[in-house]
Scaffold this motif. Sequence first.
Motif, PDB file in Angstrom:
ATOM      1  N   HIS A   7       0.839  -1.200   0.000  1.00 59.77           N
ATOM      2  CA  HIS A   7       0.000   0.000   0.000  1.00 59.77           C
ATOM      3  C   HIS A   7       0.868   1.242   0.000  1.00 59.77           C
ATOM      4  CE1 HIS A   7       1.049  -0.512   4.235  1.00 59.77           C
ATOM      5  NE2 HIS A   7       0.847   0.790   4.368  1.00 59.77           N
ATOM      6  N   ASP A  16       0.880   5.031   1.977  1.00 63.07           N
ATOM      7  CA  ASP A  16       0.269   5.820   3.038  1.00 63.07           C
ATOM      8  C   ASP A  16       0.141   7.275   2.613  1.00 63.07           C
ATOM      9  OD1 ASP A  16      -0.139   3.817   4.939  1.00 63.07           O
ATOM     10  OD2 ASP A  16       1.982   3.828   5.447  1.00 63.07           O
ATOM     11  N   ARG A  65       8.128   9.542   8.144  1.00 60.00           N
ATOM     12  CA  ARG A  65       7.840   8.438   9.063  1.00 60.00           C
ATOM     13  C   ARG A  65       9.124   7.686   9.415  1.00 60.00           C
ATOM     14  NH1 ARG A  65       2.614   4.900   8.147  1.00 60.00           N
ATOM     15  NH2 ARG A  65       1.854   6.866   8.988  1.00 60.00           N
ATOM     16  N   HIS A 111       4.863  -0.023  -0.202  1.00 59.05           N
ATOM     17  CA  HIS A 111       5.578  -0.800   0.805  1.00 59.05           C
ATOM     18  C   HIS A 111       4.632  -1.823   1.427  1.00 59.05           C
ATOM     19  CE1 HIS A 111       3.594   2.421   2.980  1.00 59.05           C
ATOM     20  NE2 HIS A 111       3.733   1.754   4.115  1.00 59.05           N
TER      21      HIS A 111
HETATM   22 CO    CO Z   1       2.195   1.872   5.596  1.00 58.65          CO
END
Ligand code: CO
Length: 286
Positions: free
Chosen positions: A106, A108, A121, A157
């Motif tokens: 997916h 983010d 992140r 990822h």
């Molecule tokens: Co993620």
Amino acid sequence: MRSHILGKIELDRTRLAKDLGYLASVPTVEEEYDEFSNGFWKNIPLWNATGEGEDRLYRDVPGSAIATEHAARVPYLREIVQTVFVGDRLKMARTRNLKNAVVIPHRDFVELDQDVDRYFRTFMVLEDSPQAFHSNEDTVIHMRPGEIWFLDAATVHAAINFSEHSRQSLCIDFAFDGGFDEKEIFADPTVYDPGATPEIVTRKPFTQEHRDRILSLSKVIERQNFRDLLFLLSKVHFTYDVHPGDAYDWLVEIAKKADDEKMVVKAEQIREFAMEARALHDRFSL
Ligand code: CO
Ligand code: YCP
């Protein structure tokens, strides 16, 4: 800028063990992002938008994140968050454990600001779990305890733990308004030490024959196992040298070969949801 190591800290196993004990004692609940995983995936917010211990939603936060009641119960992790990293750009800090489970490929932040370069992140594994891996585009990584990673969550990822050994981790999110340098996230400048050699997983070649075998799942697929096939396909790239996003292309092709229009639509929808577009509170039922 793909995922890379930002630095490393030496973890104090004794102090960490006490915090891990608390995290294990927190009751498991239905997870915010349950549809992304098939097994044990437990997220506990230490800092978040509201300061509420049940609030697992990642979203834009004006100002800095607020500590939840869990932060008070994990003094060692709290100290790491507060001494290693700067507080004013902190948007969320949470522990994330994954066991016997995969997180499907997916991207983010697609539900947030279009300027995804604002988001930064970091991810640090807290326990040695040899069978746990992350992937990012064309790379599969085994993160070692104490390594502080930039996780490029805006690109494709996925994550997996093939075993039931706990892979507790600390995921810390920052957001900036304009341009920034990655070292700005560190309150302790001595921790910033990029360039260490990561443990990259060598994968087997992915052959046409293997692809054909995967596509022959068209003889197996049905509504009742659609979900299982998605998780099965999401695992392939951890072992074979193929892009994580190919899982969705196979799923669409398998559904087409099975000649089931509803499943084709469903496969296209989950690809869109996971990889391209979703609203903040959108959830997908597999
Ligand atoms: Co993620
Ligand atoms: C997050 N976003 O950023 C979640 C994880 C996919 C959607 C699962 O925490």
